[in-house]
Write a protein that holds these residues in place. Sequence first.
Motif, PDB file in Angstrom:
ATOM      1  N   TYR A  69       9.422  20.723  14.893  1.00  0.00           N
ATOM      2  CA  TYR A  69       8.861  20.414  16.201  1.00  0.00           C
ATOM      3  C   TYR A  69       9.707  21.115  17.245  1.00  0.00           C
ATOM      4  CZ  TYR A  69       7.248  17.823  20.250  1.00  0.00           C
ATOM      5  OH  TYR A  69       6.727  17.490  21.471  1.00  0.00           O
TER       6      TYR A  69
ATOM      7  N   SER B 110      13.472  15.193  17.027  1.00  0.00           N
ATOM      8  CA  SER B 110      13.521  13.925  17.770  1.00  0.00           C
ATOM      9  C   SER B 110      14.215  14.066  19.118  1.00  0.00           C
ATOM     10  CB  SER B 110      14.203  12.843  16.939  1.00  0.00           C
ATOM     11  OG  SER B 110      15.522  13.212  16.640  1.00  0.00           O
TER      12      SER B 110
ATOM     13  N   ARG C 164      11.551  15.497  21.392  1.00  0.00           N
ATOM     14  CA  ARG C 164      10.553  14.464  21.681  1.00  0.00           C
ATOM     15  C   ARG C 164      11.085  13.464  22.704  1.00  0.00           C
ATOM     16  NH1 ARG C 164       9.354  14.891  15.918  1.00  0.00           N
ATOM     17  NH2 ARG C 164       7.205  15.590  15.708  1.00  0.00           N
TER      18      ARG C 164
ATOM     19  N   ARG D 294       9.569  12.794  26.439  1.00  0.00           N
ATOM     20  CA  ARG D 294       9.188  11.429  26.824  1.00  0.00           C
ATOM     21  C   ARG D 294       9.930  10.996  28.085  1.00  0.00           C
ATOM     22  NH1 ARG D 294       7.149   6.586  25.258  1.00  0.00           N
ATOM     23  NH2 ARG D 294       8.411   4.750  25.651  1.00  0.00           N
TER      24      ARG D 294
ATOM     25  N   TRP E 247       2.709   9.796  24.011  1.00  0.00           N
ATOM     26  CA  TRP E 247       4.068   9.806  24.555  1.00  0.00           C
ATOM     27  C   TRP E 247       4.457   8.456  25.127  1.00  0.00           C
ATOM     28  CZ3 TRP E 247       6.810  13.577  22.954  1.00  0.00           C
ATOM     29  CH2 TRP E 247       6.217  14.787  22.696  1.00  0.00           C
TER      30      TRP E 247
END
Length: 119
Positions: A24, A68, A71, A75, A117
Motif C-alpha cells: 500500500y 499502516s 493509512r 486518516r 477512512w
Amino acid sequence: MPVLLLGVSLPDKKLVRIALTYFYGIGHKTAQKLCSKFSIHDTCKISDLTESQLNAISLELNNMTIESDLRRQVRNNILHHRAIGNYKGKRHAMGYPVRGQRTSTNAKTARKLNGKWLK
C-alpha cells in the motif's frame, strides 16, 4: 512459494516491478524507480532475486512511509480537514466526492470510498 517482505506476501512468478505494487503506497512509478535504483531488469521475477537484493529492497522500503503508517497518515489528514471545517473536510463528512467529481453520478461511490477512512 511466495516471498514475505515486510509482512506482505509477494508471489514468485510476478515481475518485481509489479509485485512491489502489492505494498500500500507504492504505485507503478515508484516500483519502477526502486527497480532502477537497485539495477533490477524489467523482466526480472521475484524468484530470480538474490538474498542481498531482497535485503536491499527491504531496507529501502523501511525508510518509506507505506502500509499502516501511510493509512494512519491519510486518516489523520482527513480527520484534520474535518476538524478545521474546510471544504474538503465537509465533503468527507457528508460522503460527497472530494476531488471535483460530479456529485449526481458519483455520490454513492464517494460515500463508499470516503467511508472506509472514517470507520
